[in-house]
Design an enzyme around this catalytic site. Sequence first.
Site, PDB file in Angstrom:
ATOM      1  N   HIS A 226      -2.459   1.724   7.099  1.00 52.82           N
ATOM      2  CA  HIS A 226      -2.209   0.274   7.160  1.00 52.82           C
ATOM      3  C   HIS A 226      -3.560  -0.455   7.216  1.00 52.82           C
ATOM      4  CE1 HIS A 226      -0.033  -3.381   7.894  1.00 52.82           C
ATOM      5  NE2 HIS A 226      -0.920  -3.680   8.818  1.00 52.82           N
TER       6      HIS A 226
ATOM      7  N   ALA B 274     -13.172   2.022   5.962  1.00 49.84           N
ATOM      8  CA  ALA B 274     -12.178   2.557   6.895  1.00 49.84           C
ATOM      9  C   ALA B 274     -11.110   3.411   6.199  1.00 49.84           C
ATOM     10  CB  ALA B 274     -11.534   1.417   7.677  1.00 49.84           C
TER      11      ALA B 274
HETATM   12  C1  GAR Z   1      -4.264  -0.449   0.816  1.00 52.49           C
HETATM   13  O1  GAR Z   1      -5.101  -1.415   1.392  1.00 52.49           O
HETATM   14  C2  GAR Z   1      -3.233   0.001   1.830  1.00 52.49           C
HETATM   15  O2  GAR Z   1      -3.716   0.083   3.135  1.00 52.49           O
HETATM   16  C3  GAR Z   1      -2.226  -1.104   1.714  1.00 52.49           C
HETATM   17  O3  GAR Z   1      -2.170  -1.404   0.340  1.00 52.49           O
HETATM   18  C4  GAR Z   1      -3.417  -1.064  -0.283  1.00 52.49           C
HETATM   19  C5  GAR Z   1      -3.116  -0.087  -1.394  1.00 52.49           C
HETATM   20  O4  GAR Z   1      -4.242   0.232  -2.120  1.00 52.49           O
HETATM   21  N1  GAR Z   1      -0.982  -0.690   2.249  1.00 52.49           N
HETATM   22  C6  GAR Z   1      -0.139  -1.504   2.880  1.00 52.49           C
HETATM   23  O5  GAR Z   1      -0.351  -2.695   3.034  1.00 52.49           O
HETATM   24  C7  GAR Z   1       1.126  -0.859   3.408  1.00 52.49           C
HETATM   25  N2  GAR Z   1       1.601  -1.560   4.557  1.00 52.49           N
HETATM   26  P1  GAR Z   1      -4.351   1.547  -3.022  1.00 52.49           P
HETATM   27  O6  GAR Z   1      -3.107   1.602  -3.909  1.00 52.49           O
HETATM   28  O7  GAR Z   1      -5.581   1.297  -3.847  1.00 52.49           O
HETATM   29  O8  GAR Z   1      -4.485   2.750  -2.157  1.00 52.49           O
END
Ligand code: GAR
Length: 211
Positions: free
Chosen positions: A114, A184
């Site tokens: 998250h 992070a």
């Molecule tokens: C990331 O920042 C992840 O933490 C967030 O979406 C993004 C996905 O990026 N997830 C959430 O908000 C879930 N609650 P990615 O597809 O490049 O990994």
Amino acid sequence: MRENPVKIAVLVSGGGTNLQALIDAQESGIIKSGKIELVIANNSGDYALERAAKAGIKTATVLKKELGSAEAFEQKIKDLLTENGIEIIVLAGFMAILSENFTKDYPKRIINVHPALIPSFCGKGFYGLHVHEVALEKGVKVSGATVHIVIPECDAGPIVLQRAVEVKQDDTPETLQLRIMQEAEWKILPEAVRLFCDGKIEVKENKVYIK
Ligand code: GAR
């Protein structure tokens, strides 16, 4: 120590940079006791699917629209997990909320990343860029990321790892999101998966202890 690596499935909904961090950690030997066997996307055309294919990982796309209901969507995911002998499920930017009917079948076996320091900026409606928009609106000086175990209540499961990231005065949601990912998320997610696969995670009374 078991002989075969722990079978991991990664569930994604978008760009898949967290999936990439996991693939890189596997390829560089940081994650040794686990292997990503399957990547499941809930949108067709997610770039995450290309990242998986490039790394030679099996992929599947499960579309709620096609299946007609949330129950059928979750059942399809469960079937894929069972068929592939999956032991650990990683939600890496997975934007669908899984129901209790799903999560109860995988106790202490689903983890989520998250993009905030839980219990701040989390729960229903807090996902993706919106998390960073609200953090900036609040004027917090520090944000970060959390990896937690998934329980039926959204973003409320035991916290495995967290890392704080400084918020800069001229941050936009986009610059903050990127810095939180770089400093992070891409670090603590592979580390948490490593700890899981190495059997180093113990959960007692809704708290995680690292052995
Ligand atoms: C990331 O920042 C992840 O933490 C967030 O979406 C993004 C996905 O990026 N997830 C959430 O908000 C879930 N609650 P990615 O597809 O490049 O990994």
